[in-house]
Design a protein around this motif. Structure first.
Motif, PDB file in Angstrom:
ATOM      1  N   SER A   1       0.813  -1.211   0.000  1.00  0.00           N
ATOM      2  CA  SER A   1       0.000   0.000   0.000  1.00  0.00           C
ATOM      3  C   SER A   1       0.849   1.266   0.000  1.00  0.00           C
ATOM      4  O   SER A   1       0.400   2.325  -0.431  1.00  0.00           O
ATOM      5  N   ASP A   2       2.089   1.175   0.495  1.00  0.00           N
ATOM      6  CA  ASP A   2       2.992   2.333   0.538  1.00  0.00           C
ATOM      7  C   ASP A   2       3.803   2.380  -0.755  1.00  0.00           C
ATOM      8  O   ASP A   2       4.980   2.010  -0.801  1.00  0.00           O
TER       9      ASP A   2
ATOM     10  N   GLN B   1      -8.625  -0.505   4.500  1.00  0.00           N
ATOM     11  CA  GLN B   1      -8.101   0.466   5.476  1.00  0.00           C
ATOM     12  C   GLN B   1      -7.484   1.668   4.743  1.00  0.00           C
ATOM     13  O   GLN B   1      -7.652   2.820   5.162  1.00  0.00           O
ATOM     14  N   ILE B   2      -6.803   1.393   3.635  1.00  0.00           N
ATOM     15  CA  ILE B   2      -6.253   2.486   2.826  1.00  0.00           C
ATOM     16  C   ILE B   2      -7.384   3.319   2.228  1.00  0.00           C
ATOM     17  O   ILE B   2      -7.288   4.556   2.146  1.00  0.00           O
TER      18      ILE B   2
ATOM     19  N   GLY C   1      -5.384  -1.411  -3.087  1.00  0.00           N
ATOM     20  CA  GLY C   1      -5.446  -0.640  -1.853  1.00  0.00           C
ATOM     21  C   GLY C   1      -6.405  -1.298  -0.888  1.00  0.00           C
ATOM     22  O   GLY C   1      -7.589  -1.472  -1.196  1.00  0.00           O
TER      23      GLY C   1
ATOM     24  N   SER D   1     -12.860   5.529  -3.964  1.00  0.00           N
ATOM     25  CA  SER D   1     -12.507   4.827  -2.730  1.00  0.00           C
ATOM     26  C   SER D   1     -13.751   4.383  -1.976  1.00  0.00           C
ATOM     27  O   SER D   1     -13.791   3.284  -1.405  1.00  0.00           O
TER      28      SER D   1
END
Length: 379
Positions: free
Chosen positions: A134-135, A367-368, A364, A317
């Motif tokens: 995710s990063d 949580q992201i 993603g 999202s």
């Protein structure tokens, strides 16, 4: 049961009818065999490409279907209702094509776009790394300048179609910091490129997911998409659209689970009545239907914003979060409707539940998605 859709044109209605016909004839009869044997559906993506289903949201200038994104997503939903693995791979192909079609030069598009959109070149998306999921800004795979282009060194992870794809949207570091990432249209095979064995996954078995290992592979300068340092912007731009693809896939999967549960509830009897006539079960099915309809509404809202050129990142999202959480709940409830039979492989609902879980994780994690939504609200 076919979903009663509100489509913008008669052409779109005809397209959905075509997709249902293809999905019923080419996907539904093969899904159980291929998923159980973890067998790749050879030739299927070429067939989908020839039918125009890999190019729907893309410009006619390059051989695309020039369809609104809301129509393309409903096509994905129909595919996912028959075979979620294939629908996810189609979504990933569209995601992998986005950098070339949106940020590529005219020469790059002239070289590759027609084959990409026709399914002669099937794509994978190579952003994640073992320590940078995710990063995305933390990736370490490097693209070092060479007199003949770029030398790629490093490992990538969680690549849908890994080892099978004909090209990858590859993101590698050409500098430091978040402005030091670049995007490449990388070939599916190259000297210095190897793949790990396919991951032993809970679901989505028919399409491999692998790691990739780059050991000095040379990419020519013509394979750089956009400018050096533009890669993170390209990746995040692509992911907004990709999240909508996963939302549509999750909705299709949930719809399939709901349909199976309703059909079973009409057939199964207890205490002298069809189980759908028991209020407790009927209310459970009603909640499942509400969750599916809400998921569909969420992704269509975001898609319509995208089609009108309005900001849609937050809505993408929201759609991904709502639709994938709904798919997890609806598929789990479908197993409950089937009772003990739902826990066996005699019925597809146990597979639906396993397939739903990953949708809360890729493109993603959810949580992201909550982080993205909260940051939009903070602005």
């Amino acid at each position: 049961m076919p979903v009663d859709r509100l489509l913008p044109t008669g052409e779109a209605e005809d397209l959905i009818d075509l997709v249902r016909d293809i999905a019923d004839k080419e996907l539904a009869p093969r899904v159980e065999e291929h998923e159980r044997a973890e067998r790749y559906p050879e030739g299927l993506f070429r067939l989908l490409g020839e039918a125009g289903l890999l190019s729907l949201p893309c410009s006619e200038e390059y051989g695309g279907g020039d369809q609104p994104y809301e129509v393309y997503l409903q096509v994905l939903e129909e595919l996912a209702a028959r075979w979620a693995t294939v629908a996810v791979a189609v979504s990933v192909h569209t995601l992998a094509s986005f950098p070339l079609l949106t940020f590529g030069t005219e020469a790059q598009r002239a070289t590759w776009a027609a084959d990409v959109l026709a399914g002669r070149l099937v794509g994978g998306y190579s952003l994640s790394e073992p320590q940078a999921g995710s990063d995305a800004a933390a990736l370490t795979c490097r693209a070092d300048k060479d007199p003949d282009g770029y030398r790629i060194n490093g490992a990538k992870a969680w690549i849908t179609h890994g080892g099978k794809a004909d090209f990858y949207a590859l993101f590698a570091r050409t500098g430091s910091g978040s402005d030091g990432i670049s995007c490449f249209f990388a070939p599916g095979q190259a000297d210095g490129l190897t793949f790990g064995r396919p991951e032993e996954k809970m679901g989505l078995h028919a399409i491999p997911t692998t790691a990739a290992f780059w050991d000095g592979a040379l990419l020519g300068p013509e394979r750089l998409i956009g400018s050096e340092g533009q890669g993170l912007h390209i990746a995040l731009s692509a992911l907004d659209s990709g999240r909508l693809g996963i939302a549509a896939c999750a909705t299709g999967l949930a719809q399939a689970a709901l349909d199976a549960a309703v059909d079973y509830a009409h057939e199964r009897t207890t205490f002298g009545r069809k189980i759908i006539d028991h209020q407790g079960l009927g209310f459970l099915l009603a909640d499942m239907a509400a969750a599916v309809d809400s998921a569909r509404a969420a992704y269509l809202d975001a898609a319509r914003r995208r089609d009108r050129g309005r900001p849609y990142g937050r809505q993408a999202s929201v759609a991904k979060l709502v639709a994938t959480d709904a798919a997890m709940k609806v598929t789990t409830d479908a197993v409950q409707v089937f009772g003990g039979y739902g826990y066996t492989r005699d019925y597809p609902v146990e597979r639906y539940m396993r397939e739903a879980k990953i949708m809360q994780i890729f493109e993603g994690t959810n949580q992201i998605q909550r982080l993205v939504i909260s940051r939009h609200l903070a602005r």
